[in-house]
Scaffold this motif. Structure first.
Motif, PDB file in Angstrom:
ATOM      1  N   LEU A  85       0.799  -1.227   0.000  1.00  7.03           N
ATOM      2  CA  LEU A  85       0.000   0.000   0.000  1.00  7.03           C
ATOM      3  C   LEU A  85       0.830   1.275   0.000  1.00  7.03           C
ATOM      4  O   LEU A  85       0.271   2.374  -0.084  1.00  7.03           O
ATOM      5  CB  LEU A  85      -0.970  -0.025   1.185  1.00  7.03           C
ATOM      6  N   ASP A  86       2.159   1.176   0.053  1.00  5.25           N
ATOM      7  CA  ASP A  86       3.013   2.359  -0.007  1.00  5.25           C
ATOM      8  C   ASP A  86       2.666   3.186  -1.241  1.00  5.25           C
ATOM      9  O   ASP A  86       2.728   2.695  -2.372  1.00  5.25           O
ATOM     10  CB  ASP A  86       4.494   1.971  -0.076  1.00  5.25           C
ATOM     11  N   GLY A  87       2.258   4.449  -1.028  1.00  5.65           N
ATOM     12  CA  GLY A  87       1.898   5.332  -2.137  1.00  5.65           C
ATOM     13  C   GLY A  87       0.563   5.024  -2.781  1.00  5.65           C
ATOM     14  O   GLY A  87       0.179   5.678  -3.751  1.00  5.65           O
ATOM     15  N   GLY A  88      -0.174   4.064  -2.251  1.00 10.12           N
ATOM     16  CA  GLY A  88      -1.477   3.686  -2.806  1.00 10.12           C
ATOM     17  C   GLY A  88      -2.599   4.567  -2.266  1.00 10.12           C
ATOM     18  O   GLY A  88      -2.346   5.656  -1.731  1.00 10.12           O
ATOM     19  N   THR A  89      -3.820   4.108  -2.412  1.00 13.89           N
ATOM     20  CA  THR A  89      -4.972   4.887  -1.966  1.00 13.89           C
ATOM     21  C   THR A  89      -5.906   4.056  -1.088  1.00 13.89           C
ATOM     22  O   THR A  89      -5.918   2.828  -1.166  1.00 13.89           O
ATOM     23  CB  THR A  89      -5.797   5.421  -3.155  1.00 13.89           C
ATOM     24  N   THR A 111      -4.547   9.194   0.311  1.00 14.42           N
ATOM     25  CA  THR A 111      -3.358   8.651  -0.342  1.00 14.42           C
ATOM     26  C   THR A 111      -2.385   8.239   0.757  1.00 14.42           C
ATOM     27  O   THR A 111      -2.055   9.042   1.633  1.00 14.42           O
ATOM     28  CB  THR A 111      -2.701   9.699  -1.256  1.00 14.42           C
ATOM     29  N   PHE A 112      -1.965   6.978   0.707  1.00 15.21           N
ATOM     30  CA  PHE A 112      -0.997   6.485   1.678  1.00 15.21           C
ATOM     31  C   PHE A 112       0.365   7.119   1.414  1.00 15.21           C
ATOM     32  O   PHE A 112       0.769   7.306   0.263  1.00 15.21           O
ATOM     33  CB  PHE A 112      -0.841   4.963   1.581  1.00 15.21           C
ATOM     34  N   ALA A 113       1.082   7.408   2.482  1.00 13.14           N
ATOM     35  CA  ALA A 113       2.462   7.862   2.378  1.00 13.14           C
ATOM     36  C   ALA A 113       3.342   6.642   2.102  1.00 13.14           C
ATOM     37  O   ALA A 113       2.846   5.532   1.955  1.00 13.14           O
ATOM     38  CB  ALA A 113       2.875   8.533   3.689  1.00 13.14           C
ATOM     39  N   PHE A 130      -0.891   8.853   6.040  1.00 11.29           N
ATOM     40  CA  PHE A 130      -1.472   9.425   4.824  1.00 11.29           C
ATOM     41  C   PHE A 130      -0.730  10.697   4.440  1.00 11.29           C
ATOM     42  O   PHE A 130      -0.224  11.421   5.301  1.00 11.29           O
ATOM     43  CB  PHE A 130      -2.956   9.749   5.037  1.00 11.29           C
ATOM     44  N   VAL A 131      -0.694  10.989   3.150  1.00 10.81           N
ATOM     45  CA  VAL A 131      -0.082  12.207   2.659  1.00 10.81           C
ATOM     46  C   VAL A 131      -0.821  13.406   3.240  1.00 10.81           C
ATOM     47  O   VAL A 131      -0.202  14.398   3.639  1.00 10.81           O
ATOM     48  CB  VAL A 131      -0.094  12.241   1.112  1.00 10.81           C
TER      49      VAL A 131
END
Length: 152
Positions: A19-23, A49-51, A67-68
């Motif tokens: 999930l890195d960088g995913g949603t 958006t996941f960080a 999260f971002v």
């Protein structure tokens, strides 16, 4: 948690890494029967958006999602029912239950409105296929004035 069949044999730590960088998209009710089926009858209420990394150290039974941006602004009016998590490339990883009571994700709000802040209050990984909803509610298409399936 309902995993997409491609990821069904992964551990929670492996899922978190995907999930890195995913949603994480929060939807209203009428979730699909599996994460392999597209979402057709639910509104996207909010999108996180996941960080990278997507999760910090767990705190007991609860995860620490990163999260971002958090909170995020609501996109539509609705009551959260489930969330779909995707990889950064858009591939569906898993669906999670959302709402009050015995759910995997709890929000700071009971419902979502356009522009109103939405925040994840708690997040935990449930057992695969362990959902609190009744199976006859899956992929339901409720219409105003019509009840869902009768309860036993």
């Amino acid at each position: 948690m309902n995993l997409a069949s491609e990821f069904a044999n992964l551990s929670n730590d492996e899922i978190k890494a995907l999930l890195d960088g995913g949603t994480l998209t929060i939807y209203s009710v009428a979730r699909p029967l599996s994460a392999d089926i597209p979402v057709e009858f639910s509104s996207a209420l909010a999108k996180f958006t996941f960080a990278t990394p997507a999760f910090g150290a767990a705190n007991g039974d609860f995860e620490t999602p990163a999260f971002v941006e958090s909170p995020v602004a609501g996109a539509h009016v609705g009551t959260p029912g489930f969330a779909r998590a995707t990889k950064a490339d858009g591939a569906v990883v898993a669906d999670f239950s959302v709402g009050p009571g015995p759910r995997e994700i709890k929000l700071g709000e009971v419902s979502v409105s356009p522009g109103a802040p939405v925040k994840v209050a708690s997040f935990k990984f449930g057992s695969a296929g362990d959902w609190p909803e009744r199976p006859d509610y899956y992929n339901a298409k409720p219409k105003p004035g019509y009840a869902l399936a009768a309860q036993d």
